[in-house]
Design an enzyme around this catalytic site. Structure first.
Site, short mmCIF file in Angstrom:
data_model
loop_
_atom_site.label_atom_id
_atom_site.label_comp_id
_atom_site.label_asym_id
_atom_site.label_seq_id
_atom_site.Cartn_x
_atom_site.Cartn_y
_atom_site.Cartn_z
N ARG A 71 0.84 -1.21 0.00
CA ARG A 71 0.00 0.00 0.00
C ARG A 71 0.87 1.25 0.00
NH1 ARG A 71 -2.94 1.50 4.05
NH2 ARG A 71 -1.92 0.23 5.65
N GLY A 72 0.24 2.40 -0.29
CA GLY A 72 0.88 3.70 -0.14
C GLY A 72 2.20 3.81 -0.91
N ARG A 85 -1.25 -6.96 7.49
CA ARG A 85 -2.58 -7.53 7.74
C ARG A 85 -3.47 -7.61 6.51
NH1 ARG A 85 -5.55 -4.21 11.56
NH2 ARG A 85 -7.17 -5.70 11.02
N ASN A 90 10.67 -0.35 3.91
CA ASN A 90 9.66 0.72 3.83
C ASN A 90 8.60 0.64 4.93
OD1 ASN A 90 7.72 2.64 2.20
ND2 ASN A 90 6.58 0.74 2.47
N TYR A 134 4.65 13.28 16.23
CA TYR A 134 5.44 12.36 15.40
C TYR A 134 6.62 11.76 16.18
CZ TYR A 134 7.06 10.84 10.72
OH TYR A 134 7.43 10.11 9.62
N LYS A 172 13.18 7.05 13.01
CA LYS A 172 13.75 7.36 11.69
C LYS A 172 15.17 7.92 11.85
CE LYS A 172 10.09 6.32 9.18
NZ LYS A 172 10.07 5.20 8.25
N1 LIG Z 1 3.04 9.21 4.10
C1 LIG Z 1 3.91 10.17 4.36
O1 LIG Z 1 3.61 11.36 4.29
C2 LIG Z 1 5.33 9.79 4.74
C3 LIG Z 1 6.25 10.83 4.98
C4 LIG Z 1 7.55 10.50 5.32
C5 LIG Z 1 7.94 9.18 5.40
N2 LIG Z 1 7.04 8.21 5.18
C6 LIG Z 1 7.50 6.81 5.28
O2 LIG Z 1 7.20 6.10 4.09
C7 LIG Z 1 6.96 4.72 4.39
C8 LIG Z 1 5.63 4.27 3.84
O3 LIG Z 1 4.62 5.08 4.40
P1 LIG Z 1 3.10 5.06 3.91
O4 LIG Z 1 2.56 6.38 4.21
O5 LIG Z 1 3.04 4.54 2.52
O6 LIG Z 1 2.49 3.97 4.92
P2 LIG Z 1 1.10 3.18 4.89
O7 LIG Z 1 0.22 3.72 3.81
O8 LIG Z 1 0.62 3.20 6.27
O9 LIG Z 1 1.52 1.70 4.44
C9 LIG Z 1 2.17 0.93 5.33
C10 LIG Z 1 2.60 -0.39 4.67
O10 LIG Z 1 3.42 -1.04 5.61
C11 LIG Z 1 2.83 -2.27 5.99
N3 LIG Z 1 3.10 -2.48 7.40
C12 LIG Z 1 2.70 -1.74 8.45
N4 LIG Z 1 3.18 -2.27 9.60
C13 LIG Z 1 3.87 -3.38 9.25
C14 LIG Z 1 4.57 -4.38 9.98
N5 LIG Z 1 4.63 -4.33 11.30
N6 LIG Z 1 5.15 -5.40 9.29
C15 LIG Z 1 5.08 -5.46 7.92
N7 LIG Z 1 4.44 -4.53 7.18
C16 LIG Z 1 3.85 -3.51 7.84
C17 LIG Z 1 1.35 -2.15 5.66
O11 LIG Z 1 0.77 -3.45 5.49
P3 LIG Z 1 -0.84 -3.70 5.79
O12 LIG Z 1 -1.58 -2.79 4.89
O13 LIG Z 1 -1.04 -5.14 5.47
O14 LIG Z 1 -1.07 -3.39 7.24
C18 LIG Z 1 1.44 -1.32 4.37
O15 LIG Z 1 1.80 -2.14 3.28
C19 LIG Z 1 7.07 4.60 5.90
O16 LIG Z 1 8.38 4.20 6.25
C20 LIG Z 1 6.82 6.02 6.38
O17 LIG Z 1 7.36 6.28 7.64
C21 LIG Z 1 5.74 8.48 4.86
#
Ligand SMILES: NC(=O)c1ccc[n+]([C@@H]2O[C@H](COP(=O)([O-])OP(=O)(O)OC[C@H]3O[C@@H](n4cnc5c(N)ncnc54)[C@H](OP(=O)(O)O)[C@@H]3O)[C@@H](O)[C@H]2O)c1
Lengths: 250, 86
Positions: free
Chosen positions: A15-16, A38, A90, A150, A157
């Site tokens: 996702r994402g 999940r 990620n 955060y 991080k």
């Molecule tokens: N979004 C932002 O604005 C932003 C900004 C800076 C950095 N980031 C970083 O970018 C990365 C991706 O973020 P995102 O926003 O795309 O996150 P997200 O939409 O919440 O997606 C999270 C993904 O990680 C999986 N996941 C969560 N917990 C897990 C675990 N314990 N074990 C294995 N997989 C797990 C989820 O699987 P399920 O769906 O099956 O639960 C999903 O595939 C992260 O490292 C985040 O900190 C994001």
């Protein structure tokens, strides 16, 4: 840039931002292993989309916060694929609270999933890269800039970026390049959790570029870091934020 | 079939809640809430994961938002288990 014939593992690749990375690596020709926590249906949908680009895609459910699950995941990868060329760390989780309200359990949960998993997965991934490879972790601007709730993620991080440098120096002689990508606010579901008091147009206005970073922007940078053309960037945390950190809320 | 599969959803849930909240006397009534069981948001995630593993089902977060008590929650889990068996 081609990643044809490479084998890539993306944690949280369903996702994402992780999904965008999976699909970009697949469109460059890499076979992809999608780890998730999940939501099996989301992982299956992303795998299907990757396959439509002509590559193999395999999903593995594993909570990267649990060392035994990491072991099981890598055993499966070793049995099924025999090696790994690219590892993208990620997956992330966190407890959105200010520092003074964060308890030991929330701290540990976040550190285990975001920081310890990077160490344990990188150790296992490196063993599957005898001919070299690429490791990229997804950090965040929150490792150095402050967003009110955060705390747990921001600190995890910072650990991730420090670990990137240590791993990079240890693994560079083996032909494995380790780097981090540090996004600012990315237009995504997760953003709503941490910026609920800000509308998307207002957030967009907060970057000098006048728009928010998209998951695909992150994926393009990650794919470049994974390419053969990129072999001399070692142990860096590359910010991708539309200029936000240079002129916050300008 | 895992051991959990031959237990009822209620029994499995009670065992999981006991393990995760480290409480001995867990009483589930239709009106009990997770909060009353002493489960915080991280506990709830762990409970959901354990149930998903026990019954090999996927509990959808969007569906869970509207389930306010154990009666509704257990009903939802049972529905997912029944769908899986079909
Ligand atoms: N979004 C932002 O604005 C932003 C900004 C800076 C950095 N980031 C970083 O970018 C990365 C991706 O973020 P995102 O926003 O795309 O996150 P997200 O939409 O919440 O997606 C999270 C993904 O990680 C999986 N996941 C969560 N917990 C897990 C675990 N314990 N074990 C294995 N997989 C797990 C989820 O699987 P399920 O769906 O099956 O639960 C999903 O595939 C992260 O490292 C985040 O900190 C994001």
């Amino acid at each position: 840039m081609s990643l044809k014939g490479k084998i890539a593992l993306v944690t949280g690749g369903s996702r994402g931002i992780g999904r965008a990375i999976t699909l970009k690596l697949a469109s460059e020709g890499a076979d992809v292993i999608i780890n998730y926590f999940r939501r099996t249906s989301a992982a299956e949908a992303t795998a299907q989309e990757a396959r439509s680009k002509g590559v193999n895609a395999h999903i593995i459910k594993a909570n990267v916060g649990e060392p035994e699950k990491i072991d099981e995941m890598f055993r499966e990868i070793e049995q099924k694929f025999g090696r790994l060329d690219i590892f993208i760390n990620n997956a992330a989780s966190g407890v959105p609270k200010p520092a003074l309200e964060l308890d030991a359990k929330g701290w540990q949960w976040t550190m285990d999933i975001n920081a310890r998993a990077f160490l344990l997965c990188s150790q296992r991934a490196a063993r599957l890269m005898p001919k070299g490879g690429r490791i990229v972790c997804i950090s965040s601007l929150g490792s150095r800039m402050i967003t009110p709730i955060y705390t747990s993620v921001g600190v995890s991080k910072a650990a991730l970026e420090a670990l990137t440098r240590y791993l990079a120096v240890e693994l560079a002689p083996k032909g494995i390049c380790v780097n981090a990508v540090a996004p600012g606010a990315v237009e995504s579901e997760a953003l709503k959790l941490y910026a609920e008091d800000m509308s998307l147009p207002r957030l967009s206005q907060s970057t000098p570029a006048g728009k928010l970073v998209q998951p695909e922007d992150i994926a393009n940078l990650v794919a470049f870091l994974c390419s053969d053309e990129c072999s001399m960037i070692i142990g860096q945390a590359i910010i991708i934020d539309g200029g936000l950190s240079l002129a916050p809320m300008s | 079939m895992t051991t959990e599969n031959i237990l009822t959803v209620e029994e499995t849930l009670r065992n999981i809640v006991k393990k995760i909240t480290r409480k001995e006397d867990v009483v589930l009534t239709p009106t009990t809430t997770f909060k009353e069981l002493g489960a915080d948001s991280l506990d709830v995630v762990q409970i959901l994961v354990a149930l998903e593993e026990a019954f090999d089902i996927e509990l959808v977060d969007e569906d869970l938002k509207s389930l306010n008590n154990m009666g509704a929650f257990i009903g939802y889990v049972k529905k997912k288990v029944a769908e899986k068996k079909k």
